[in-house]
Design a protein around this motif. Structure first.
Motif, PDB file in Angstrom:
ATOM      1  N   VAL A  73       0.871  -1.285   0.150  1.00 17.64           N
ATOM      2  CA  VAL A  73      -0.177   0.087  -0.119  1.00 17.64           C
ATOM      3  C   VAL A  73       1.023   1.129   0.141  1.00 17.64           C
ATOM      4  O   VAL A  73       0.753   2.228  -0.737  1.00 17.64           O
ATOM      5  N   PRO A  74       1.879   1.416   0.795  1.00 14.19           N
ATOM      6  CA  PRO A  74       2.811   2.571   0.749  1.00 14.19           C
ATOM      7  C   PRO A  74       3.549   2.707  -0.502  1.00 14.19           C
ATOM      8  O   PRO A  74       3.407   4.054  -1.290  1.00 14.19           O
ATOM      9  N   GLU A  75       3.999   1.841  -1.170  1.00 16.74           N
ATOM     10  CA  GLU A  75       4.457   1.770  -2.543  1.00 16.74           C
ATOM     11  C   GLU A  75       3.396   2.194  -3.529  1.00 16.74           C
ATOM     12  O   GLU A  75       3.996   2.971  -4.328  1.00 16.74           O
ATOM     13  N   ALA A  76       2.136   1.638  -3.334  1.00 16.49           N
ATOM     14  CA  ALA A  76       1.100   1.920  -4.464  1.00 16.49           C
ATOM     15  C   ALA A  76       1.001   3.731  -4.310  1.00 16.49           C
ATOM     16  O   ALA A  76       0.717   4.135  -5.191  1.00 16.49           O
ATOM     17  N   LEU A  77       0.758   4.057  -3.072  1.00 20.66           N
ATOM     18  CA  LEU A  77       0.473   5.474  -2.735  1.00 20.66           C
ATOM     19  C   LEU A  77       1.642   6.345  -3.416  1.00 20.66           C
ATOM     20  O   LEU A  77       1.324   7.519  -4.288  1.00 20.66           O
ATOM     21  N   LYS A  78       2.766   5.772  -3.404  1.00 20.71           N
ATOM     22  CA  LYS A  78       3.936   6.525  -3.985  1.00 20.71           C
ATOM     23  C   LYS A  78       3.783   6.564  -5.547  1.00 20.71           C
ATOM     24  O   LYS A  78       4.090   7.635  -6.219  1.00 20.71           O
ATOM     25  N   LEU A  79       3.613   5.332  -5.815  1.00 15.68           N
ATOM     26  CA  LEU A  79       3.060   5.486  -7.533  1.00 15.68           C
ATOM     27  C   LEU A  79       1.995   6.053  -8.082  1.00 15.68           C
ATOM     28  O   LEU A  79       2.219   6.840  -9.079  1.00 15.68           O
ATOM     29  N   PHE A  80       0.897   6.377  -7.195  1.00 15.55           N
ATOM     30  CA  PHE A  80      -0.213   7.376  -7.625  1.00 15.55           C
ATOM     31  C   PHE A  80       0.603   8.720  -7.508  1.00 15.55           C
ATOM     32  O   PHE A  80      -0.268   9.185  -8.493  1.00 15.55           O
ATOM     33  N   ALA A  81       1.049   8.964  -6.631  1.00 16.20           N
ATOM     34  CA  ALA A  81       1.684  10.260  -6.673  1.00 16.20           C
ATOM     35  C   ALA A  81       2.470  10.670  -8.030  1.00 16.20           C
ATOM     36  O   ALA A  81       2.630  11.572  -8.663  1.00 16.20           O
ATOM     37  N   ARG A  82       3.486   9.510  -8.351  1.00 13.51           N
ATOM     38  CA  ARG A  82       4.274   9.984  -9.355  1.00 13.51           C
ATOM     39  C   ARG A  82       3.708   9.968 -10.686  1.00 13.51           C
ATOM     40  O   ARG A  82       3.805  10.453 -11.671  1.00 13.51           O
ATOM     41  N   ALA A  83       2.341   9.294 -10.642  1.00 12.66           N
ATOM     42  CA  ALA A  83       1.494   9.211 -12.216  1.00 12.66           C
ATOM     43  C   ALA A  83       0.684  10.406 -11.859  1.00 12.66           C
ATOM     44  O   ALA A  83      -0.264  10.490 -13.044  1.00 12.66           O
ATOM     45  N   GLY A  84       0.670  11.113 -11.211  1.00 12.10           N
ATOM     46  CA  GLY A  84      -0.048  12.411 -11.251  1.00 12.10           C
ATOM     47  C   GLY A  84      -1.493  12.336 -10.769  1.00 12.10           C
ATOM     48  O   GLY A  84      -2.232  13.079 -11.191  1.00 12.10           O
ATOM     49  N   LEU A  85      -1.906  11.559  -9.812  1.00 10.84           N
ATOM     50  CA  LEU A  85      -3.394  11.198  -9.383  1.00 10.84           C
ATOM     51  C   LEU A  85      -3.397  12.142  -8.058  1.00 10.84           C
ATOM     52  O   LEU A  85      -2.536  12.758  -7.546  1.00 10.84           O
ATOM     53  N   ASP A  86      -4.553  12.169  -7.711  1.00  8.48           N
ATOM     54  CA  ASP A  86      -4.822  13.075  -6.528  1.00  8.48           C
ATOM     55  C   ASP A  86      -5.363  12.172  -5.309  1.00  8.48           C
ATOM     56  O   ASP A  86      -5.254  12.862  -4.168  1.00  8.48           O
ATOM     57  N   ALA A  87      -5.590  10.963  -5.353  1.00 10.22           N
ATOM     58  CA  ALA A  87      -5.999  10.233  -3.943  1.00 10.22           C
ATOM     59  C   ALA A  87      -5.863   8.729  -4.504  1.00 10.22           C
ATOM     60  O   ALA A  87      -5.509   8.347  -5.325  1.00 10.22           O
ATOM     61  N   ALA A  88      -6.445   7.953  -3.561  1.00  8.95           N
ATOM     62  CA  ALA A  88      -6.290   6.405  -3.533  1.00  8.95           C
ATOM     63  C   ALA A  88      -7.588   6.061  -2.929  1.00  8.95           C
ATOM     64  O   ALA A  88      -8.024   6.160  -1.836  1.00  8.95           O
ATOM     65  N   GLU A  89      -7.836   4.852  -3.548  1.00 15.59           N
ATOM     66  CA  GLU A  89      -8.984   3.770  -3.026  1.00 15.59           C
ATOM     67  C   GLU A  89      -8.176   2.498  -2.817  1.00 15.59           C
ATOM     68  O   GLU A  89      -7.530   1.910  -3.637  1.00 15.59           O
ATOM     69  N   VAL A  90      -8.257   1.991  -1.589  1.00 13.95           N
ATOM     70  CA  VAL A  90      -7.266   0.743  -1.210  1.00 13.95           C
ATOM     71  C   VAL A  90      -8.229  -0.231  -0.799  1.00 13.95           C
ATOM     72  O   VAL A  90      -9.210  -0.251  -0.033  1.00 13.95           O
ATOM     73  N   ILE A  91      -7.835  -1.362  -1.546  1.00 12.14           N
ATOM     74  CA  ILE A  91      -8.634  -2.851  -0.859  1.00 12.14           C
ATOM     75  C   ILE A  91      -8.389  -3.064   0.395  1.00 12.14           C
ATOM     76  O   ILE A  91      -7.223  -2.894   1.072  1.00 12.14           O
ATOM     77  N   TYR A  92      -9.338  -3.573   1.145  1.00 13.15           N
ATOM     78  CA  TYR A  92      -9.387  -3.891   2.289  1.00 13.15           C
ATOM     79  C   TYR A  92      -9.612  -5.351   2.439  1.00 13.15           C
ATOM     80  O   TYR A  92     -10.851  -5.975   2.382  1.00 13.15           O
ATOM     81  N   GLN A  93      -8.492  -6.237   2.424  1.00 11.60           N
ATOM     82  CA  GLN A  93      -8.532  -7.779   2.447  1.00 11.60           C
ATOM     83  C   GLN A  93      -7.135  -8.362   2.909  1.00 11.60           C
ATOM     84  O   GLN A  93      -6.321  -7.794   2.808  1.00 11.60           O
ATOM     85  N   ASP A  94      -7.555  -9.393   3.502  1.00 10.22           N
ATOM     86  CA  ASP A  94      -6.128 -10.105   3.933  1.00 10.22           C
ATOM     87  C   ASP A  94      -5.543 -10.729   2.991  1.00 10.22           C
ATOM     88  O   ASP A  94      -5.959 -11.132   1.845  1.00 10.22           O
ATOM     89  N   ASP A  95      -4.177 -11.122   3.006  1.00 14.25           N
ATOM     90  CA  ASP A  95      -3.526 -11.566   2.130  1.00 14.25           C
ATOM     91  C   ASP A  95      -3.282 -11.231   0.703  1.00 14.25           C
ATOM     92  O   ASP A  95      -3.078 -11.767  -0.276  1.00 14.25           O
ATOM     93  N   TYR A  96      -3.466  -9.673   0.593  1.00 20.70           N
ATOM     94  CA  TYR A  96      -3.331  -9.199  -0.856  1.00 20.70           C
ATOM     95  C   TYR A  96      -2.245  -8.100  -0.519  1.00 20.70           C
ATOM     96  O   TYR A  96      -2.212  -7.231   0.062  1.00 20.70           O
ATOM     97  N   THR A  97      -1.227  -8.187  -1.294  1.00 26.11           N
ATOM     98  CA  THR A  97      -0.023  -7.343  -0.998  1.00 26.11           C
ATOM     99  C   THR A  97      -0.220  -5.887  -1.012  1.00 26.11           C
ATOM    100  O   THR A  97      -0.013  -5.218  -0.304  1.00 26.11           O
ATOM    101  N   SER A  98      -1.346  -5.184  -1.877  1.00 27.66           N
ATOM    102  CA  SER A  98      -1.584  -3.955  -2.118  1.00 27.66           C
ATOM    103  C   SER A  98      -3.051  -3.680  -1.394  1.00 27.66           C
ATOM    104  O   SER A  98      -3.736  -2.875  -1.817  1.00 27.66           O
ATOM    105  N   GLY A  99      -3.236  -4.372  -0.244  1.00 30.24           N
ATOM    106  CA  GLY A  99      -4.361  -4.199   0.626  1.00 30.24           C
ATOM    107  C   GLY A  99      -4.054  -4.002   1.964  1.00 30.24           C
ATOM    108  O   GLY A  99      -2.977  -4.320   2.727  1.00 30.24           O
TER     109      GLY A  99
END
Length: 306
Positions: free
Chosen positions: A15-41
């Protein structure tokens, strides 16, 4: 409107890596998966992970605006099973509050064509949303029932019916025209006719049909298996969905909030650009369309004044 990245599109990033990727891609915000055993959640009930996500989101200027649980049993007729599902969504509300999110995507139970006892499952679904609406309102969170196959709100009409039955401002529609399109349900005009005044969140994605005449088939709720697919995923702007009129209709009904790029890289990476490229291109396409709408509005206002 703000454009958010969705961690469905970042399966190989934390999730921290995804947030940084979103910043680099010029996005404004994030929607985050809420689930066990998912790397980006965020794991269910994971307070430390939520605190770290909130810290990184603040540092990157990418607020977490929403969570995406995968809970499907809130329409179960077995009270023990339904209660456990409701408790899981209560924990999602708590986590949303902790990270500053103000919306949660909710599956409207699980449902398959031909399944028996629709009325009993529908009653349980409405009951679950009503039970959750109070805690959600207290936390400043809106529960958004999605137009989604494999649930009791596959169609826009059924989604609107559910929201009106629950009758709470803390429960709204998650509008997903791509889902409605590939299930051969409502087109844009019909979708807005029945649920336009109830939209609380929007998912944005694109597709092309492999066979537009093939019937829709899905044996799961979260995704369509490879052997069942009649469509292929595309970066927004590369597919067949006409997002300009959709954005215009959203403005007409007063929606001026988040557009969440639900980039399906978790399920269909073979169809799509690498996440950083795809998110950037999708966001640029949406911003171009929004600027065009602004120019149209300015021109119309000028004509009225003259």
């Amino acid at each position: 409107m703000k454009i958010a990245g969705h961690t469905l599109g970042t399966p190989d990033h934390t999730v921290p890596e995804a947030l940084k990727l979103f910043a680099r891609a010029g996005l404004d915000a994030a929607e985050v998966i809420y689930q066990d055993d998912y790397t980006s959640g965020l794991p269910i009930g994971g307070t430390a992970a939520a605190a770290e996500a909130a810290r990184v989101a603040d540092g990157e200027g990418i607020p977490v605006i929403g969570l995406t649980p995968y809970t499907t049993a809130i329409n179960a007729t077995d009270e023990r099973i339904r209660g456990a599902a409701v408790d899981e969504l209560r924990s999602a509300i708590d986590t949303a509050h902790a990270v500053g999110a103000n919306r949660i995507r909710v599956y409207s139970g699980a449902w398959r064509p031909g399944q028996q006892d629709h009325a009993a499952h529908w009653t349980q679904l409405v009951r679950s949303f009503q039970e959750l609406s109070g805690p959600a309102a207290d936390a400043g969170v809106v529960l958004c029932a999605e137009n989604h196959f494999g649930t009791m709100t596959q169609t826009a009409r059924d989604t609107a019916k559910l929201i009106r039955a629950v009758d709470s401002p803390a429960v709204r529609v998650l509008y997903d025209q791509a889902n409605l399109t590939f299930t051969h349900d409502e087109d844009v005009d019909d979708a807005f006719a029945v649920q336009g005044d109830l939209i609380g969140h929007v998912h944005v994605k694109d597709l092309v049909f492999k066979d537009p005449n093939a019937p829709f088939v899905a044996s799961e709720t979260a995704r369509v298996r490879a052997e069942e697919r009649a469509v292929m995923s595309r970066v927004v702007g590369d597919g067949t969905l006409a997002w300009s009129p959709i954005l215009r209709r959203l403005r007409e009904v007063g929606y001026n909030d988040v557009l969440s790029l639900e980039y399906e890289y978790r399920w269909h990476p073979q169809d799509l650009d690498a996440p950083e490229i795809g998110f950037r291109r999708g966001a640029e396409h949406l911003r171009t369309l929004l600027r065009q709408l602004d120019l149209e509005t300015t021109g119309q206002n000028a004509e009225v004044r003259s």
